[in-house]
Design a protein around this motif. Structure first.
Motif, short mmCIF file in Angstrom:
data_model
loop_
_atom_site.label_atom_id
_atom_site.label_comp_id
_atom_site.label_asym_id
_atom_site.label_seq_id
_atom_site.Cartn_x
_atom_site.Cartn_y
_atom_site.Cartn_z
N GLU A 101 7.59 61.80 34.94
CA GLU A 101 8.58 61.62 36.01
C GLU A 101 9.99 61.76 35.45
N ALA A 102 10.78 62.63 36.06
CA ALA A 102 12.16 62.83 35.62
C ALA A 102 13.18 62.23 36.58
N SER A 103 12.72 61.70 37.72
CA SER A 103 13.61 61.06 38.69
C SER A 103 12.78 60.20 39.63
N ASP A 104 13.45 59.25 40.27
CA ASP A 104 12.77 58.28 41.13
C ASP A 104 12.63 58.81 42.56
N GLU A 105 11.77 58.16 43.32
CA GLU A 105 11.60 58.52 44.73
C GLU A 105 12.90 58.27 45.50
N PRO A 106 13.17 59.00 46.56
CA PRO A 106 12.24 59.88 47.28
C PRO A 106 12.12 61.29 46.68
N ASP A 107 13.00 61.61 45.71
CA ASP A 107 12.95 62.95 45.12
C ASP A 107 12.42 62.85 43.69
N ILE A 108 11.11 62.74 43.59
CA ILE A 108 10.46 62.64 42.29
C ILE A 108 10.28 64.05 41.73
N TYR A 109 10.87 64.30 40.56
CA TYR A 109 10.70 65.59 39.90
C TYR A 109 9.81 65.43 38.68
N THR A 110 8.96 66.43 38.46
CA THR A 110 8.02 66.38 37.35
C THR A 110 8.01 67.70 36.59
N ALA A 111 7.45 67.66 35.38
CA ALA A 111 7.40 68.84 34.52
C ALA A 111 6.16 69.66 34.80
N GLY A 112 6.36 70.89 35.24
CA GLY A 112 5.24 71.76 35.51
C GLY A 112 5.03 72.79 34.43
N ASN A 113 4.27 73.81 34.74
CA ASN A 113 4.00 74.89 33.79
C ASN A 113 5.29 75.63 33.45
N GLY A 114 5.45 75.98 32.18
CA GLY A 114 6.63 76.72 31.76
C GLY A 114 7.76 75.87 31.26
N THR A 115 7.64 74.54 31.32
CA THR A 115 8.69 73.67 30.81
C THR A 115 8.43 73.32 29.34
N ASP A 170 -0.07 72.62 37.70
CA ASP A 170 -0.30 73.61 38.76
C ASP A 170 0.99 74.05 39.44
N GLY A 171 2.10 73.37 39.13
CA GLY A 171 3.41 73.78 39.63
C GLY A 171 4.20 74.42 38.51
N ASP A 172 5.25 75.16 38.84
CA ASP A 172 6.07 75.84 37.84
C ASP A 172 7.40 75.15 37.64
N ASN A 173 7.84 75.13 36.39
CA ASN A 173 9.14 74.57 36.02
C ASN A 173 9.22 73.09 36.41
N TRP A 174 10.42 72.59 36.58
CA TRP A 174 10.60 71.22 37.07
C TRP A 174 10.60 71.28 38.59
N TYR A 175 9.68 70.57 39.22
CA TYR A 175 9.59 70.68 40.67
C TYR A 175 9.40 69.30 41.31
N LYS A 176 9.72 69.24 42.59
CA LYS A 176 9.61 68.00 43.35
C LYS A 176 8.15 67.76 43.73
N ILE A 177 7.68 66.54 43.49
CA ILE A 177 6.30 66.19 43.78
C ILE A 177 6.25 64.96 44.67
N ASP A 178 5.37 64.96 45.66
CA ASP A 178 5.25 63.84 46.60
C ASP A 178 4.43 62.72 45.98
N ALA A 179 4.68 61.49 46.44
CA ALA A 179 3.92 60.34 45.97
C ALA A 179 2.44 60.53 46.26
N GLU A 180 2.13 61.13 47.39
CA GLU A 180 0.73 61.36 47.76
C GLU A 180 0.05 62.29 46.77
N GLN A 181 0.78 63.28 46.28
CA GLN A 181 0.22 64.20 45.29
C GLN A 181 -0.07 63.47 43.97
N ILE A 182 0.82 62.58 43.61
CA ILE A 182 0.63 61.81 42.38
C ILE A 182 -0.62 60.95 42.49
#
Length: 322
Positions: free
Chosen positions: A208-222, A239-251
């Motif tokens: 996790e690189a940031s808190d909700e509601p805009d949680i960003y995570t490290a994806g492929n290519g980082t 399964d996502g590319d670069n740093w991208y926003k991820i939902d709590a439900e996805q986590i």
């Protein structure tokens, strides 16, 4: 009136995740052994005058080692101080917090660059960074139009490219032996870490690189994903590319065994994450495996990155480092 080149507030998150850390992946630039050997060969000589080519393919000629240097990103600053260029560094950004001596240098901006101040410092060279080009291109153009030499440092995608960057800056500043020593120490530390985790059972990890509601995570290519792969950790967000926003439900659905938090701007974040709706079902929460790491050492492409790799490995596999 001073002229500032401004980064809009809407770009703040991008600056934090990409420019300050230099982590965003570049498409169609895979690293391999041959490329690394070619890049390393470019830094084998350190004689002046010299012509060096930056990340944009721009040639810069230096008649002598620079006596005045401005750095526009923390990772460059850490490398330059590591090379022993304390006296030569005359300007850094507001984001530069390491080493402590960086606080004593003139500040040339954070979310905005003070172009007139940079020019007034009369640097022999300004070190910018490829990861922030989308935000700093105009600033660089202004500096170059004023006659300054701006070297854009490559956005390293792995440790080998980081080693090359350090050696390249060492070459450009007349400090190649110092750069080679830094690289040798980093390689030794990396080898030590990898030897400890080579037989571990891989754990599923979310960064996790940031808190909700805009949680960003490290994806492929980082770079972060590359580090996780190095220590045999399974990045659930790959399964996502670069740093991208991820939902709590996805986590929740990905159910990581470890959650690594790389930010410190939220007080008591380690106690807040388990209280998020539905997070009580996540294995990382059940097993109290939510850990916080230093965002600088685990992301800045500089001398402390090997220490960051060790910190990340300890966070994920504490049992190995007891």
């Amino acid at each position: 009136m001073k002229k500032f080149w401004k980064i809009g507030l809407s770009a703040f998150l991008a600056v934090g995740l990409l420019a300050a850390c230099g982590q965003e992946a570049k498409d169609n630039k895979p690293s391999n052994e041959q490329q690394t050997q070619q890049e390393t060969a470019q830094v084998d000589e350190a004689t002046f005058p010299m012509t060096i080519s930056d990340a944009l393919g721009k040639d810069i000629t230096l008649e002598a080692p620079p006596e005045k240097i401005v750095s526009l990103i923390p990772s460059n600053t850490e490398i330059l101080f590591g090379l022993g260029l304390n006296d030569e560094i005359v300007g850094v950004t507001d984001n530069d917090d390491y080493p402590p001596e960086a606080a004593e240098k003139d500040k040339v901006g954070g979310m905005e660059y003070d172009i007139e101040k940079i020019i007034a410092l009369k640097p022999d060279i300004v070190f910018s960074h490829e990861s922030s080009m989308s935000l700093s291109e105009e600033a660089i153009a202004q500096l170059e139009s004023a006659g300054l030499k701006v070297f854009v440092v490559k956005n390293a995608q792995d440790f080998n490219e980081t080693y090359t960057t350090i050696e390249q800056l060492g070459r450009a500043t007349g400090k190649l032996p110092e750069a080679e020593k830094i690289v040798a120490n980093m390689k030794a530390k990396v080898e030590e870490v990898l030897s400890k985790v080579k037989d571990v059972e891989p754990k599923k990890v979310l960064v996790e690189a940031s808190d909700e509601p805009d949680i960003y995570t490290a994806g492929n290519g980082t770079f972060m994903n590359a580090m996780l792969e190095m220590i045999n950790a399974e990045n659930v967000a790959v399964d996502g590319d670069n740093w991208y926003k991820i939902d709590a439900e996805q986590i929740i659905a990905k159910n990581p065994e470890v959650i690594v938090v790389t930010y410190h701007y939220v007080p008591d974040i380690l106690t807040k994450i388990p209280k998020r709706a539905g997070f009580d079902t996540i294995n990382a929460v059940k097993n109290n495996a939510i850990v916080q790491v230093d965002e600088s050492t685990t992301s800045r492409q500089g001398p402390r990155l090997a220490e960051g790799l060790e910190e990340l490995a300890k966070a994920i596999y504490p049992e190995v480092f007891k």
